[in-house]
Scaffold this motif. Structure first.
Motif, mmCIF file in Angstrom:
data_model
loop_
_atom_site.group_PDB
_atom_site.id
_atom_site.type_symbol
_atom_site.label_atom_id
_atom_site.label_comp_id
_atom_site.label_asym_id
_atom_site.label_seq_id
_atom_site.Cartn_x
_atom_site.Cartn_y
_atom_site.Cartn_z
ATOM 1 N N ASP A 23 2.276 20.680 33.940
ATOM 2 C CA ASP A 23 3.611 21.277 33.855
ATOM 3 C C ASP A 23 3.525 22.788 33.724
ATOM 4 O O ASP A 23 4.356 23.515 34.277
ATOM 5 N N ALA A 24 2.517 23.256 32.988
ATOM 6 C CA ALA A 24 2.334 24.695 32.863
ATOM 7 C C ALA A 24 2.018 25.316 34.217
ATOM 8 O O ALA A 24 2.521 26.392 34.561
ATOM 9 N N LEU A 25 1.189 24.618 35.000
ATOM 10 C CA LEU A 25 0.847 25.120 36.326
ATOM 11 C C LEU A 25 2.065 25.126 37.248
ATOM 12 O O LEU A 25 2.260 26.056 38.037
ATOM 13 N N LEU B 44 2.341 33.661 28.590
ATOM 14 C CA LEU B 44 1.715 32.924 29.680
ATOM 15 C C LEU B 44 0.193 32.975 29.571
ATOM 16 O O LEU B 44 -0.494 31.971 29.814
ATOM 17 N N LEU B 45 -0.331 34.127 29.207
ATOM 18 C CA LEU B 45 -1.779 34.226 29.020
ATOM 19 C C LEU B 45 -2.254 33.321 27.884
ATOM 20 O O LEU B 45 -3.287 32.650 27.996
ATOM 21 N N SER B 46 -1.492 33.287 26.786
ATOM 22 C CA SER B 46 -1.843 32.404 25.673
ATOM 23 C C SER B 46 -1.743 30.944 26.077
ATOM 24 O O SER B 46 -2.564 30.110 25.664
ATOM 25 N N MET B 47 -0.728 30.618 26.893
ATOM 26 C CA MET B 47 -0.590 29.250 27.387
ATOM 27 C C MET B 47 -1.796 28.868 28.236
ATOM 28 O O MET B 47 -2.321 27.753 28.139
ATOM 29 N N GLN C 294 -5.757 35.913 37.285
ATOM 30 C CA GLN C 294 -4.893 36.440 38.339
ATOM 31 C C GLN C 294 -3.763 37.276 37.753
ATOM 32 O O GLN C 294 -3.498 38.394 38.204
ATOM 33 N N LEU C 295 -3.090 36.748 36.723
ATOM 34 C CA LEU C 295 -2.000 37.484 36.100
ATOM 35 C C LEU C 295 -2.510 38.763 35.444
ATOM 36 O O LEU C 295 -1.898 39.835 35.580
ATOM 37 N N PHE C 296 -3.631 38.666 34.752
ATOM 38 C CA PHE C 296 -4.166 39.843 34.067
ATOM 39 C C PHE C 296 -4.566 40.923 35.074
ATOM 40 O O PHE C 296 -4.368 42.119 34.829
ATOM 41 N N SER C 297 -5.107 40.496 36.205
ATOM 42 C CA SER C 297 -5.468 41.454 37.253
ATOM 43 C C SER C 297 -4.239 42.155 37.797
ATOM 44 O O SER C 297 -4.261 43.369 38.048
ATOM 45 N N GLU C 298 -3.154 41.414 37.984
ATOM 46 C CA GLU C 298 -1.908 42.015 38.467
ATOM 47 C C GLU C 298 -1.323 42.977 37.437
ATOM 48 O O GLU C 298 -0.739 44.004 37.801
ATOM 49 N N MET C 299 -1.474 42.645 36.162
ATOM 50 C CA MET C 299 -0.969 43.534 35.125
ATOM 51 C C MET C 299 -1.749 44.851 35.097
ATOM 52 O O MET C 299 -1.183 45.902 34.780
ATOM 53 N N LYS C 300 -3.026 44.798 35.442
ATOM 54 C CA LYS C 300 -3.824 46.020 35.466
ATOM 55 C C LYS C 300 -3.681 46.799 36.765
ATOM 56 O O LYS C 300 -4.069 47.964 36.830
ATOM 57 N N ASP C 301 -3.127 46.157 37.809
ATOM 58 C CA ASP C 301 -2.992 46.806 39.115
ATOM 59 C C ASP C 301 -1.834 47.798 39.072
ATOM 60 O O ASP C 301 -0.683 47.401 38.852
ATOM 61 N N GLU D 28 3.690 28.343 39.128
ATOM 62 C CA GLU D 28 3.962 28.433 40.565
ATOM 63 C C GLU D 28 5.432 28.731 40.835
ATOM 64 O O GLU D 28 5.772 29.468 41.769
ATOM 65 N N GLN D 29 6.317 28.156 40.021
ATOM 66 C CA GLN D 29 7.751 28.417 40.190
ATOM 67 C C GLN D 29 8.063 29.889 39.940
ATOM 68 O O GLN D 29 8.864 30.493 40.649
ATOM 69 N N MET D 30 7.430 30.454 38.939
ATOM 70 C CA MET D 30 7.653 31.870 38.667
ATOM 71 C C MET D 30 7.168 32.739 39.820
ATOM 72 O O MET D 30 7.803 33.716 40.200
ATOM 73 N N ARG D 31 6.017 32.365 40.388
ATOM 74 C CA ARG D 31 5.471 33.165 41.474
ATOM 75 C C ARG D 31 6.353 33.085 42.713
ATOM 76 O O ARG D 31 6.565 34.070 43.416
#
Length: 691
Positions: free
Chosen positions: A358-360, A381-384, A396-403, A364-367
């Motif tokens: 469900d988390a996945l 989301l990172l903690s989840m 992937q999310l952390f990389s986007e946050m640093k981009d 995907e819905q958010m993306r």
């Protein structure tokens, strides 16, 4: 959701019989057991006299304000606000523009008397409408609002009659600036000057106290509103005081006030329902959540995004992830667009429930829909991802946050780095955890104490004790002050270390908690008696926060077992901790089964508890024993969790204990009375059992 036909309403709206108040609020039945209380239950009252509750303070609701018995509280609430005095025509601000420009040019804390005297010469004070207009314009600067009001009050007697409306406007300026002491002082001035307080005055005061988290003052003014002036609250006041009662944990007062108002015909608004949902969620009261749903359906109010968010958070805290998912699906079907807080609540729920699939899907819905994201949501989301083991998605999310090119997600902060470090720490990847920690420091983001704790714990589990000590020393050189949790982490590192490395960790620990080091030294000294050990342990536990006392004992028992201390030390520690109520309710005795719950214990503490439990069983006569014995270690669904079951199964095999893994329940081990008694006769040679 409402108004909806019965078929369209969620199924969980009708699980309880209809009624005004939730069942838990009407009656709290006692849960009496047919079996006699266990030793832990008998000792629980004693434990409260041995360990005090410090250093964690307890908050109590304020004492109720005295109520004049000759003026009982009215039973019907005002259903509308008192009418404001409205001028026949809206005054024009054009004549006041020169004065407003002059006032804006002054500093915020300037006295306006000279400027006002030059614009309004003696004998020609401003009209009531001009004064009101000036106060409204000065709303953002509360000091200037008070200065204007003081100037008006200083005019010659009768030159300018002050009324309630002017004071109310000034109070709203103070409320917006969160200046509670000034607001209360102004209200008391109204009393002293004989200016009547209306329901808008009280509403402004109560909401101001709530915004400033002066909840006891909000209750005091609410009760004064009833008792002193007989002013009836309006809808805004009512919703505000409901929230205040809920913040104070005064559940009974919330329900009583809500029920009295509903009986008088009041229709709750979205704010009131959100307050109720939050209150029941904090209390873990699922019956209360059902009550909110029923009331909303009965009133015919359709939830907005704020109510949905409150209900989702409440269902998450009551441990109902399935119902939270259904409510989220209903919310989107109703066309209510989720915001960042909605997704944050859902991410927390899925993380706690370990619902990886469900988390996945949420991810995907958010993306796909490019739903809004803020720092809190991204960090949640990172903690989840850490909870359910979604390493690739977190990276992937952390990389986007640093981009720097990505503009739809916030930049990583200390919580983002801490969440990622936790992911690598949970997976045992000490190299990547340490690398990310160093990157965090190099990027200019100061690690928080949680970051240090996670890194040190990860390095300790990996056997890299020297690296853990270096990280700690570097943090302490930067004014890091280890808290109780970090000290507990250091205790676990001591348990995992040996020889020279143990002394290195103890040297660091002694700088912040010398009493812990003294206790460890006493545990290793065979000459120290049990009485002295008890006194020292009590002092250590009283100096620690209540939530870390059991983990401390777990680590100390692990130290005793791992470092070859006298064999009786671990048992002594365990029994003292039980006496203090720290291992209460791990023994459960029913007529047909005795069980041992080890889920909150470390590996060493679990082995000690099991050995002590079997010794206790051996001291009972065989005819007094039940037919079944069970031990529950739990079975975490966390991808990276290193549960207790494997280590305990190895302990059972080493001791040749006749417990086998249950086929119906993971993490559970079962034995029959005959097998256990036979094993005890050969391994412990207890006369009581042999008899």
């Amino acid at each position: 959701m409402a108004p909806l036909p019965a078929a369209a309403a969620p199924a969980f709206l009708f699980l309880s019989p209809p009624g005004r108040l939730p069942a838990k609020a009407r009656l709290k039945p006692s849960c009496a057991s047919s079996s006699s209380p266990s030793l832990a239950e008998q000792l629980e009252p004693l434990s409260r006299t041995l360990l005090h509750g410090k250093p964690t303070p307890t908050q109590h609701a304020p004492d109720p304000t005295w109520v004049n018995p000759s003026k009982p509280k009215p039973t019907v609430l005002s259903l509308r606000r008192h009418r404001r005095r409205s001028p026949s025509s809206h005054p024009s601000s054009a004549p006041l523009q020169p004065l407003l420009r002059a006032i804006r040019a002054l500093p915020d804390d300037a006295d306006l008397a000279t400027t006002l005297d030059s614009f309004f010469p003696a004998g020609s004070p401003p009209s009531a409408s001009d004064a009101l207009l000036l106060l409204n314009y000065l709303h953002p600067t509360w000091r200037k609002s008070l200065s204007l009001l003081s100037w008006l009050r200083a005019l010659p007697a009768g030159a300018f009659p002050l009324d309630t409306i002017l004071f109310n406007v000034a109070l709203k300026s103070l409320r917006a600036a969160r200046q509670w002491p000034q607001a209360e002082r102004l209200a008391l001035d109204m009393f002293a000057s004989g200016v009547p307080l209306d329901n808008i005055t009280y509403s402004t005061l109560i909401t101001a106290a709530r915004r400033c988290r002066q909840f006891d003052k909000a209750v005091e003014w609410f009760e004064r509103m009833y008792a002193a002036d007989g002013v009836l609250p309006d809808e805004v006041t009512y919703s505000a005081i409901l929230d205040v009662y809920a913040q104070l944990g005064m559940k009974e007062e919330v329900l009583a006030l809500f029920d009295r108002a509903r009986g008088s015909g009041w229709k709750p608004d979205h704010v009131a329902f959100a307050v109720l949902a939050k209150m029941f969620g904090e209390a873990g009261d699922y019956d209360g959540i059902q009550f909110v749903f029923r009331e909303m359906r009965e009133v015919g109010i359709k939830p907005n995004i704020f109510v949905y968010n409150a209900l989702l958070e409440a269902l998450g805290k009551t441990g109902k992830p399935g119902l939270a998912r259904s409510l989220f699906e209903e919310m989107t079907a109703e066309g209510v667009e989720p915001n960042a807080r909605t997704l944050t609540a859902l991410a927390k729920i899925y993380g706690r429930a370990r619902w990886g699939r469900d988390a996945l899907q949420l991810w995907e819905q958010m993306r796909e829909k490019k739903l809004p994201a803020d720092s809190i949501l991204c960090n949640t989301l990172l903690s989840m991802c850490a909870d359910v083991g979604l390493v690739a998605e977190a990276e992937q999310l952390f990389s986007e946050m640093k981009d720097p090119v990505q503009g739809d997600v916030p930049k990583p902060d200390k919580w983002s780095y801490t969440a990622m470090i936790n992911i690598y720490g949970s997976s045992g990847d000490a190299d990547r955890a340490l690398q990310l920690f160093a990157e965090m420091v190099e990027s200019g983001i100061e690690p928080n104490i949680m970051s240090y704790t996670i890194v040190i714990q990860c390095l300790g589990k990996a056997g890299r004790i020297r690296d853990a000590v270096e990280v700690l020393e570097a943090g302490m050189a930067k004014s890091l002050k280890p808290d109780d949790r970090l000290c507990g982490c250091l205790l676990s590192v001591v348990a995992l270390s040996s020889g020279e490395e143990t002394e290195m960790v103890l040297a660091c620990l002694e700088k912040v908690r010398s009493d812990l080091v003294k206790l460890i030294r006493m545990l290793g000294d065979a000459r120290v008696g049990a009485d002295n050990l008890t006194v020292e342990l009590k002092g250590v536990l009283n100096a620690a926060a209540p939530e870390v006392r059991r983990p401390y004992c777990n680590c100390l028992i692990d130290i005793c077992r791992n470092h070859g201390y006298p064999s009786e030390r671990a048992v002594e520690l365990f029994r003292i901790a039980r006496l203090y109520g720290l291992y209460s309710k791990i023994h459960v005795r029913k007529e047909e089964e005795w069980s041992l719950d080890l889920r909150s214990l470390s590996v060493g503490a679990a082995k000690t508890a099991f050995d002590d439990w079997t010794k206790t069983i051996s001291e009972h006569k065989e005819e007094a024993l039940p037919q079944t014995f069970s031990v529950y270690t739990g079975s975490s669904t966390h991808k990276f969790a290193q549960g207790l079951a494997t280590a305990f199964a190895a302990h059972l095999e080493q001791a040749a204990a006749p417990f086998h893994a249950s086929e119906s329940q993971l993490g559970s081990f079962i034995s029959t009375k005959d097998d256990l008694v036979s094993w005890l006769q050969t391994s412990i040679s207890s006369p009581a059992v042999a008899a």
